[in-house]
Design an enzyme around this catalytic site. Structure first.
Site, PDB file in Angstrom:
ATOM      1  CD  GLU A 210      -3.059  -0.969   0.318  1.00  0.00           C
ATOM      2  OE1 GLU A 210      -3.310   0.179  -0.102  1.00  0.00           O
ATOM      3  OE2 GLU A 210      -3.722  -1.972  -0.023  1.00  0.00           O
ATOM      4  CB  CYS A 244      -1.610   7.539   1.431  1.00  0.00           C
ATOM      5  SG  CYS A 244      -3.051   6.699   2.085  1.00  0.00           S
TER       6      CYS A 244
HETATM    7  P1  NAD Z   1       8.231   4.573   4.934  1.00  0.00           P
HETATM    8  O1  NAD Z   1       8.226   3.761   3.690  1.00  0.00           O
HETATM    9  O2  NAD Z   1       9.385   5.438   5.212  1.00  0.00           O
HETATM   10  O3  NAD Z   1       8.090   3.634   6.227  1.00  0.00           O
HETATM   11  C1  NAD Z   1       7.059   2.680   6.352  1.00  0.00           C
HETATM   12  C2  NAD Z   1       7.528   1.557   7.258  1.00  0.00           C
HETATM   13  O4  NAD Z   1       8.660   0.927   6.662  1.00  0.00           O
HETATM   14  C3  NAD Z   1       7.955   1.999   8.657  1.00  0.00           C
HETATM   15  O5  NAD Z   1       7.473   1.069   9.598  1.00  0.00           O
HETATM   16  C4  NAD Z   1       9.462   1.966   8.604  1.00  0.00           C
HETATM   17  O6  NAD Z   1      10.056   1.614   9.825  1.00  0.00           O
HETATM   18  C5  NAD Z   1       9.742   0.884   7.578  1.00  0.00           C
HETATM   19  N1  NAD Z   1      10.975   1.123   6.830  1.00  0.00           N
HETATM   20  C6  NAD Z   1      11.498   2.324   6.469  1.00  0.00           C
HETATM   21  N2  NAD Z   1      12.636   2.137   5.769  1.00  0.00           N
HETATM   22  C7  NAD Z   1      12.825   0.809   5.682  1.00  0.00           C
HETATM   23  C8  NAD Z   1      13.813  -0.014   5.080  1.00  0.00           C
HETATM   24  N3  NAD Z   1      14.843   0.515   4.415  1.00  0.00           N
HETATM   25  N4  NAD Z   1      13.692  -1.357   5.172  1.00  0.00           N
HETATM   26  C9  NAD Z   1      12.649  -1.898   5.822  1.00  0.00           C
HETATM   27  N5  NAD Z   1      11.687  -1.170   6.416  1.00  0.00           N
HETATM   28  C10 NAD Z   1      11.764   0.154   6.349  1.00  0.00           C
HETATM   29  O7  NAD Z   1       6.869   5.394   4.893  1.00  0.00           O
HETATM   30  P2  NAD Z   1       6.352   6.470   5.923  1.00  0.00           P
HETATM   31  O8  NAD Z   1       7.209   7.679   5.799  1.00  0.00           O
HETATM   32  O9  NAD Z   1       6.180   5.845   7.268  1.00  0.00           O
HETATM   33  O10 NAD Z   1       4.895   6.773   5.339  1.00  0.00           O
HETATM   34  C11 NAD Z   1       4.683   7.681   4.308  1.00  0.00           C
HETATM   35  C12 NAD Z   1       4.458   6.986   2.992  1.00  0.00           C
HETATM   36  O11 NAD Z   1       3.505   5.970   3.134  1.00  0.00           O
HETATM   37  C13 NAD Z   1       3.896   7.917   1.945  1.00  0.00           C
HETATM   38  O12 NAD Z   1       4.502   7.651   0.708  1.00  0.00           O
HETATM   39  C14 NAD Z   1       2.428   7.567   1.894  1.00  0.00           C
HETATM   40  O13 NAD Z   1       1.772   7.871   0.687  1.00  0.00           O
HETATM   41  C15 NAD Z   1       2.490   6.108   2.137  1.00  0.00           C
HETATM   42  N6  NAD Z   1       1.231   5.650   2.657  1.00  0.00           N
HETATM   43  C16 NAD Z   1       0.435   4.868   1.885  1.00  0.00           C
HETATM   44  C17 NAD Z   1      -0.800   4.457   2.355  1.00  0.00           C
HETATM   45  C18 NAD Z   1      -1.715   3.592   1.548  1.00  0.00           C
HETATM   46  O14 NAD Z   1      -2.668   3.095   2.128  1.00  0.00           O
HETATM   47  N7  NAD Z   1      -1.495   3.379   0.275  1.00  0.00           N
HETATM   48  C19 NAD Z   1      -1.218   4.861   3.617  1.00  0.00           C
HETATM   49  C20 NAD Z   1      -0.388   5.667   4.369  1.00  0.00           C
HETATM   50  C21 NAD Z   1       0.840   6.041   3.887  1.00  0.00           C
END
Ligand code: NAD
Length: 507
Positions: A210, A244
């Site tokens: 997602e 998002c």
């Molecule tokens: P992110 O990708 O930075 O982090 C998400 C999760 O991944 C966190 O738990 C984090 O600890 C983990 N993570 C981060 N880097 C990692 C790595 N290198 N390896 C493994 N795990 C890792 O995202 P965010 O900043 O927490 O959220 C914002 C993003 O999420 C935006 O792009 C937003 O659009 C998207 N989002 C999408 C939805 C949806 O339903 N489609 C909903 C909410 C947010």
């Protein structure tokens, strides 16, 4: 050995014991999750306020109420969803039973983001429990108060043999992903989604991703401008733009922009008062790194509304201009060309803001059009016609959701038919998320897979095909055995082949 290998194998052993399969067990765990939401409501409100000054009203609407709806919808329908689905049979299997069993995958990993830290962890969890899985949850480390609350209290409500919360930053999550899970459900950015999918590929683990992206919002010339301004501003500035499914940018004609700007200005004042910085209903950017990123996007087009930032409070938006240099100073202001801005001091890690901002004369190569904004900034890009808007949208990555505002049904229909996106919503923003029966998910760069309601249950269930044949009546099987007899082929074909239905050319 991966530090969480023991946990994963403990959960797998619990899953293999069959404990999570009975309907009663699933219902009991879901009811327990409901008790967590009720009893920890105040702690959730406090933790989300501490992490990003989320207005309590927004927490009620977007975290608690959505989880509660999802839970109730699942509790109401689980029995029906779990039933085997009997399928059409061919002649050879008429006397047998052929069905699809909704089988749990096993041990599932759910990784959540920070922007809706309860909703985006628990809504997938509801689907995973409903489908009979064991679950490892990994909340975002960015919203550390919610992370702590979930890690310390949620396991007390659920069966600890089958459900666990792991707190982990990037490094530990990388190690966690080395384990073999049976399904991975990830919500977050497209770049991390790629990392998760690569890790999953090593074990051929199926994934739901997602992700985010830039959601276009086309406003046609025929619409009620006041209503559009309220619905767009609500969707854009809710949770300080960190949503998002927020409308990321508006596409409209130059004439519509002229009408929309005063309406947006009026509505922003109506929603957040003359100084949104003081409004209890306008949140803050979650962290310093995210604030710096959003602030840099202001160097695009002209600032028509807002544009002020305050690194101390992670505020971006509108408010009385102040002189540069002092603590809590507001930078920018008024309708000015945004020049490069440098925060006067290193922002503190505890808090920082950015005001509700509208940018005009935005060019396609401006920074704000290069990435998902994820902050309270709304750029307006002018287009000449609905077809220009469609071409603009189709020239970019497919978004998570596409919004269209028009009082003309043919305009809505045209955009729906000529574009592709994860979801679609006409004449409003975000509201499509409130219906659990609508599958939610992206396409292409905005994601892979879908969930909510029945789609969640199906996402976390393997559709296991089953044919239960009788052990006797062996004479019916002889046509298929060697030595092959060509004269038996027509009979075998008739017994197993699917025939094309007769079609009538006149209809
Ligand atoms: P992110 O990708 O930075 O982090 C998400 C999760 O991944 C966190 O738990 C984090 O600890 C983990 N993570 C981060 N880097 C990692 C790595 N290198 N390896 C493994 N795990 C890792 O995202 P965010 O900043 O927490 O959220 C914002 C993003 O999420 C935006 O792009 C937003 O659009 C998207 N989002 C999408 C939805 C949806 O339903 N489609 C909903 C909410 C947010």
């Amino acid at each position: 050995m991966s530090p969480h290998a023991e946990l994963v194998s403990r959960l797998r052993a619990a899953w293999l014991s069959g404990k999570t399969r009975p309907t009663e067990y699933r219902l009991a765990q879901l009811e327990a999750l409901g008790r967590f939401l009720d009893e920890k409501k105040q702690d959730i409100l406090e933790a989300t306020a501490a992490d990003m000054r989320k207005p309590p009203f927004e927490v009620e609407v977007s975290e608690l109420s959505i989880c509660r709806s999802e839970l109730n919808h699942t509790l109401n329908n689980l029995g029906a969803w779990m039933k085997d689905k009997h399928v059409e049979k061919n002649w050879a299997t008429q006397l047998d039973s052929a069905f699809i069993r909704k089988d749990p995958y096993g041990v599932v990993l759910i990784i959540g983001p920070w922007n809706y830290p309860i909703n985006l962890l628990l809504v997938p969890l509801i689907g995973a429990i409903a489908a009979g899985n064991c679950v490892v949850m990994k909340p975002s480390e960015i919203t550390r108060n919610v992370e702590r609350l979930v890690a310390e209290t949620l396991p007390r409500y659920l069966d600890e043999d089958c459900f666990a919360v792991v707190t982990a930053g990037v490094e530990e999550t990388t190690r966690l992903l080395e384990n073999k899970f049976d399904y991975i459900f990830f919500t977050g950015s497209s770049s991390v989604g790629r990392i998760v999918m690569t890790a999953a590929a090593k074990h051929l683990t199926p994934v739901t991703l997602e992700l985010g992206g830039k959601n276009p919002c086309y406003v046609s010339d025929s619409c009620d401008v006041q209503n559009v301004a309220r619905r767009v501003a609500w969707g854009r500035f809710f949770n300080a733009g960190q949503t998002c499914v927020a409308p990321d940018y508006v596409l409209c004609s130059a004439e519509m922009q002229e009408k929309l700007l005063p309406a947006l200005r009026e509505v922003i004042t109506e929603f957040y008062g003359p100084n949104p910085r003081e409004s209890p209903d306008f949140g803050r950017i979650v962290g310093d790194r995210q604030f710096q990123r959003v602030q840099a996007l202001l160097h695009s087009g002209h600032t028509a509304i807002g544009g002020q930032t305050d690194a101390e409070e992670r505020y971006i938006g509108e408010g009385p201009g102040r002189t540069a240099g002092g603590r809590g100073e507001l930078q920018g202001g008024g309708p000015t060309r945004c020049g490069p801005r440098h925060p006067a001091r290193q922002p503190s890690l505890s808090s920082l803001p950015t005001a509700p901002t509208v940018l005009v004369e935005v060019q396609q190569d401006d920074p704000v059009m290069q990435e998902e904004i994820f902050g309270p900034i709304l750029p307006i890009v002018t287009v000449a016609s609905v077809d220009d808007a469609i071409a603009f949208i189709n020239a970019r990555e497919r978004p998570l959701v596409l919004y269209v505002f028009s009082s003309r049904k043919e305009v809505v229909k045209r955009v729906l038919e000529r574009t592709s996106s994860g979801g679609f919503c006409a004449n409003d923003t975000i509201m499509h998320m409130t219906i659990p029966s609508l599958p939610f998910g992206g396409i292409g760069q905005s994601g892979l897979g879908r969930y909510h309601g029945r789609s969640s249950f199906e996402t976390f269930s393997h559709q296991r095909s089953a044919l239960l044949r009788g052990a006797g009546r062996e004479s019916l099987n002889t046509p298929r055995y060697p030595p092959y007899a060509p004269h038996r082929l027509p009979l075998l074909r008739a017994a197993t082949e699917t025939k094309r239905r007769a079609t009538c050319l006149l209809l």
